[in-house]
Design a protein around this motif. Structure first.
Motif, PDB file in Angstrom:
ATOM      1  N   PRO A  56       0.701  -1.076   0.050  1.00  0.00           N
ATOM      2  CA  PRO A  56       0.071  -0.088   0.146  1.00  0.00           C
ATOM      3  C   PRO A  56       0.945   1.199   0.028  1.00  0.00           C
ATOM      4  CG  PRO A  56      -0.876  -1.493   1.759  1.00  0.00           C
ATOM      5  CD  PRO A  56       0.431  -2.067   1.042  1.00  0.00           C
ATOM      6  N   HIS A  57       1.789   1.354   0.730  1.00  0.00           N
ATOM      7  CA  HIS A  57       2.909   2.389   0.658  1.00  0.00           C
ATOM      8  C   HIS A  57       3.500   2.706  -0.628  1.00  0.00           C
ATOM      9  CE1 HIS A  57       5.305   5.631   2.590  1.00  0.00           C
ATOM     10  NE2 HIS A  57       6.539   4.891   2.022  1.00  0.00           N
ATOM     11  N   LYS A  58       3.942   1.742  -1.470  1.00  0.00           N
ATOM     12  CA  LYS A  58       4.343   1.773  -2.734  1.00  0.00           C
ATOM     13  C   LYS A  58       3.376   2.247  -3.586  1.00  0.00           C
ATOM     14  CE  LYS A  58       8.035  -0.345  -1.777  1.00  0.00           C
ATOM     15  NZ  LYS A  58       9.358   0.381  -1.541  1.00  0.00           N
ATOM     16  N   ASN A  59       2.017   1.864  -3.729  1.00  0.00           N
ATOM     17  CA  ASN A  59       0.969   2.459  -4.459  1.00  0.00           C
ATOM     18  C   ASN A  59       0.799   3.895  -4.085  1.00  0.00           C
ATOM     19  OD1 ASN A  59       0.764   0.088  -5.850  1.00  0.00           O
ATOM     20  ND2 ASN A  59      -0.712  -0.797  -4.388  1.00  0.00           N
ATOM     21  N   TYR A  60       0.829   4.314  -2.897  1.00  0.00           N
ATOM     22  CA  TYR A  60       0.778   5.530  -2.238  1.00  0.00           C
ATOM     23  C   TYR A  60       1.811   6.501  -2.770  1.00  0.00           C
ATOM     24  CZ  TYR A  60       0.542   9.627   0.986  1.00  0.00           C
ATOM     25  OH  TYR A  60       0.355  10.785   1.531  1.00  0.00           O
ATOM     26  N   ILE A  61       3.104   6.222  -2.659  1.00  0.00           N
ATOM     27  CA  ILE A  61       4.035   6.833  -3.401  1.00  0.00           C
ATOM     28  C   ILE A  61       4.132   6.979  -4.910  1.00  0.00           C
ATOM     29  CG2 ILE A  61       6.641   6.976  -3.853  1.00  0.00           C
ATOM     30  CD1 ILE A  61       6.870   5.521  -1.013  1.00  0.00           C
ATOM     31  N   LYS A  62       3.747   5.943  -5.673  1.00  0.00           N
ATOM     32  CA  LYS A  62       3.581   5.900  -6.922  1.00  0.00           C
ATOM     33  C   LYS A  62       2.478   7.008  -7.238  1.00  0.00           C
ATOM     34  CE  LYS A  62       2.915   2.716 -10.897  1.00  0.00           C
ATOM     35  NZ  LYS A  62       2.814   1.599 -11.304  1.00  0.00           N
ATOM     36  N   ASP A  63       1.374   7.017  -6.909  1.00  0.00           N
ATOM     37  CA  ASP A  63       0.341   7.886  -7.074  1.00  0.00           C
ATOM     38  C   ASP A  63       0.763   9.502  -7.070  1.00  0.00           C
ATOM     39  OD1 ASP A  63      -1.357   5.806  -7.809  1.00  0.00           O
ATOM     40  OD2 ASP A  63      -2.221   5.927  -6.030  1.00  0.00           O
ATOM     41  N   LYS A  64       1.441   9.575  -5.707  1.00  0.00           N
ATOM     42  CA  LYS A  64       1.981  10.839  -5.637  1.00  0.00           C
ATOM     43  C   LYS A  64       2.939  11.197  -6.393  1.00  0.00           C
ATOM     44  CE  LYS A  64       2.249  12.621  -1.597  1.00  0.00           C
ATOM     45  NZ  LYS A  64       2.694  13.426  -0.196  1.00  0.00           N
ATOM     46  N   CYS A  65       3.784  10.391  -6.762  1.00  0.00           N
ATOM     47  CA  CYS A  65       4.831  10.763  -7.952  1.00  0.00           C
ATOM     48  C   CYS A  65       4.454  11.198  -9.182  1.00  0.00           C
ATOM     49  CB  CYS A  65       6.000   9.740  -7.918  1.00  0.00           C
ATOM     50  SG  CYS A  65       7.125   9.829  -6.247  1.00  0.00           S
ATOM     51  N   LEU A  66       3.157  10.272  -9.592  1.00  0.00           N
ATOM     52  CA  LEU A  66       2.721  10.661 -10.908  1.00  0.00           C
ATOM     53  C   LEU A  66       2.323  11.897 -11.137  1.00  0.00           C
ATOM     54  CD1 LEU A  66       1.182   7.069 -11.534  1.00  0.00           C
ATOM     55  CD2 LEU A  66       3.109   8.017 -12.600  1.00  0.00           C
ATOM     56  N   VAL A  67       1.984  12.373 -10.203  1.00  0.00           N
ATOM     57  CA  VAL A  67       1.349  13.866 -10.113  1.00  0.00           C
ATOM     58  C   VAL A  67       2.263  14.769 -10.447  1.00  0.00           C
ATOM     59  CG1 VAL A  67       0.185  15.724  -8.964  1.00  0.00           C
ATOM     60  CG2 VAL A  67      -0.680  13.400  -8.739  1.00  0.00           C
ATOM     61  N   ASP A  68       3.472  14.610  -9.837  1.00  0.00           N
ATOM     62  CA  ASP A  68       4.630  15.497  -9.855  1.00  0.00           C
ATOM     63  C   ASP A  68       5.221  15.039 -11.036  1.00  0.00           C
ATOM     64  OD1 ASP A  68       4.235  16.728  -7.359  1.00  0.00           O
ATOM     65  OD2 ASP A  68       5.470  15.075  -6.344  1.00  0.00           O
ATOM     66  N   ILE A  69       5.350  14.036 -11.727  1.00  0.00           N
ATOM     67  CA  ILE A  69       5.924  13.726 -13.034  1.00  0.00           C
ATOM     68  C   ILE A  69       5.182  14.714 -13.907  1.00  0.00           C
ATOM     69  CG2 ILE A  69       6.157  12.162 -14.676  1.00  0.00           C
ATOM     70  CD1 ILE A  69       7.139  10.079 -12.677  1.00  0.00           C
ATOM     71  N   ASP A  70       3.764  14.742 -14.042  1.00  0.00           N
ATOM     72  CA  ASP A  70       3.004  15.380 -15.034  1.00  0.00           C
ATOM     73  C   ASP A  70       3.540  16.826 -14.880  1.00  0.00           C
ATOM     74  OD1 ASP A  70       1.585  13.373 -15.863  1.00  0.00           O
ATOM     75  OD2 ASP A  70      -0.020  13.550 -14.388  1.00  0.00           O
ATOM     76  N   LEU A  71       3.545  17.415 -13.585  1.00  0.00           N
ATOM     77  CA  LEU A  71       4.133  18.663 -13.540  1.00  0.00           C
ATOM     78  C   LEU A  71       5.600  18.992 -14.175  1.00  0.00           C
ATOM     79  CD1 LEU A  71       4.030  21.664 -12.285  1.00  0.00           C
ATOM     80  CD2 LEU A  71       5.098  20.746 -10.298  1.00  0.00           C
TER      81      LEU A  71
END
Length: 151
Positions: free
Chosen positions: A27-42
């Motif tokens: 769950p932590h990996k999925n949480y990090i992945k979701d947060k980082c994908l937003v920053d990658i879009d930026l």
């Protein structure tokens, strides 16, 4: 406890880390992945070919926005199964490709050399050794003598 029932939850967030009942960190990996994908879009938005930021500026944005999230708590989840830990590698690879303006088929090792970024596995090991060197009894004795090891 004191007449109150305890609720059994499958996950609990503590100091920014998601602990699950199996301690496999998925769950932590999925949480990090979701947060980082937003920053990658930026970062992707700011890397426009016509008016986008320079490669050095994009690399400087990657470190506080994305790498800090990938690094936080890595000393804890280094015990996770390797297949779960590998799920974070594509995030760093995507960020490197965006900052360098590289295409997808290129080898990841070349991108890491070009961007001067360690692989996530090497970075986790380095952070773990750094953490260990701060709290190890041997390192504390060496620091008292003036021989503090540096990593």
């Amino acid at each position: 406890m004191e007449g109150k029932n305890l609720i059994n939850e499958p996950e609990h967030k503590f100091l920014g880390l998601l602990f699950d009942h199996r301690l496999n960190w998925l769950p932590h990996k999925n949480y990090i992945k979701d947060k980082c994908l937003v920053d990658i879009d930026l970062v992707k938005t700011l890397s426009n070919i016509n008016w986008g930021a320079h490669r050095i500026s994009l690399s400087n944005m990657y470190q506080p926005l994305i790498r800090s999230k990938l690094d936080y708590g890595s000393q804890c989840y280094i015990t996770a199964p390797p297949s779960y830990v590998k799920k974070l590698d594509p995030i760093q690879n995507a960020a490197m490709r965006i900052t360098l303006g590289a295409f997808r088929p290129g080898p990841v090792e070349i991108l890491q050399c070009e961007a001067e970024i360690l692989s996530l596995e090497s970075r986790r090991e380095l952070l773990l050794l750094n953490y260990w060197s701060q709290y190890s009894p041997l390192c504390q004795v060496l620091s008292e003598v003036g021989l503090r090891p540096t990593i």
